[in-house]
Design a protein around this motif. Structure first.
Motif, PDB file in Angstrom:
ATOM      1  N   UNK A  56     -16.699  28.423 -16.309  1.00  0.00           N
ATOM      2  CA  UNK A  56     -16.660  28.464 -14.840  1.00  0.00           C
ATOM      3  C   UNK A  56     -17.952  27.914 -14.250  1.00  0.00           C
ATOM      4  N   UNK A  57     -19.078  28.270 -14.857  1.00  0.00           N
ATOM      5  CA  UNK A  57     -20.363  27.746 -14.386  1.00  0.00           C
ATOM      6  C   UNK A  57     -20.410  26.234 -14.537  1.00  0.00           C
ATOM      7  N   UNK A  58     -19.925  25.735 -15.657  1.00  0.00           N
ATOM      8  CA  UNK A  58     -19.895  24.294 -15.887  1.00  0.00           C
ATOM      9  C   UNK A  58     -19.053  23.596 -14.807  1.00  0.00           C
ATOM     10  N   UNK A  59     -17.922  24.174 -14.450  1.00  0.00           N
ATOM     11  CA  UNK A  59     -17.065  23.597 -13.413  1.00  0.00           C
ATOM     12  C   UNK A  59     -17.787  23.540 -12.073  1.00  0.00           C
ATOM     13  N   UNK A  60     -18.474  24.616 -11.711  1.00  0.00           N
ATOM     14  CA  UNK A  60     -19.201  24.632 -10.442  1.00  0.00           C
ATOM     15  C   UNK A  60     -20.339  23.622 -10.451  1.00  0.00           C
ATOM     16  N   UNK A  61     -21.078  23.586 -11.561  1.00  0.00           N
ATOM     17  CA  UNK A  61     -22.213  22.672 -11.650  1.00  0.00           C
ATOM     18  C   UNK A  61     -21.747  21.221 -11.548  1.00  0.00           C
TER      19      UNK A  61
END
Length: 244
Positions: free
Chosen positions: A35-40
């Motif tokens: 999820x963090x990767x998607x936001x970043x």
């Protein structure tokens, strides 16, 4: 389609980073990291109120105008907790962040503008060394490593990820002009807890005129002091405030 509110996007990244790295050994870490990767991956330079800086022309004699005058690399601090730090690195044209490690740390790097060439390596246990170090290793401590990849990243590229065991050593070069990237390290550097940055030099290279050897491949690295022509200055962060 209208973009998300600029203030909310970087705030959401920070909140997700806090959730993700609060329990890096927990059962939900993989899902939270994704999820963090998607936001970043959504973050763009304009979200942080950054404008690409024009290319710096080479000075007379082949040098760079920043040499000896201003830092080749600058850092904009955004936020830091016990579990992660986040900020923006800005590289001037021709600048390089030398090969270095991130002991016991996870990391994520997202290019905001420009082009970066990132070389990634893994340390190998001493028992994995199948050959003696080359003669050049006599100058300092050396270790065996796996040279995994050398790739170019642009704002259209997904984030570059590193873990405590994979791609933990890397070198970052600005290609054909200045570049900037958003950087998350978890946990932050902390020399008192064994998380200090170490610099390395690749001891092996292809013979002159030869084709570069394929990757991945095993190489020897020698630990070195921080290079005299590399240092990092500070700049104020102009983007939306992050509150944690």
């Amino acid at each position: 389609m209208p973009r998300d509110n600029m203030a909310s996007l970087i705030q959401r990244v920070a909140r997700q980073a806090r959730i993700t790295f609060r329990s890096p050994a927990g059962p939900a870490f993989g899902e939270n990291l994704h999820r963090l990767q998607q936001l970043l991956d959504e973050v763009r330079a304009e979200d942080l109120h950054l404008a690409p800086r024009g290319p710096a022309a080479a000075a007379a004699g082949g040098g760079f105008p920043w040499a000896g005058a201003v830092p080749p690399v600058s850092y904009m601090h955004i936020c830091e907790t016990e579990s992660f730090s986040m900020g923006v690195f800005l590289l001037r044209s021709g600048a390089c962040i030398p090969l270095h490690d991130h002991p016991g740390m996870n990391g994520m790097l997202k290019v905001l503008y420009g082009t970066l060439r990132i070389a990634c390596m893994d340390t190998l246990p001493p028992a994995a060394a199948a050959a003696a170090p080359p003669p050049a290793a006599a100058g300092g401590p050396c270790q065996r490593a796996l040279f995994r990849s050398r790739q170019q990243y642009t704002p259209a590229s997904p984030p570059c990820l590193l873990s405590p065991h994979t791609d933990n050593l890397h070198q970052i070069d600005a290609v054909d002009g200045p570049a900037a990237f958003l950087d998350i390290l978890a946990p932050p550097y902390d020399p008192q807890h064994g998380r200090d940055c170490h610099y390395y030099r690749l001891l092996e290279g292809p013979p002159a005129g030869a084709e570069p050897p394929g990757l991945p491949r095993e190489v020897w690295l020698m630990e070195t002091p921080q290079a005299a022509d590399f240092w990092c200055g500070g700049e104020p962060y102009p983007g939306p405030r992050v509150c944690l």
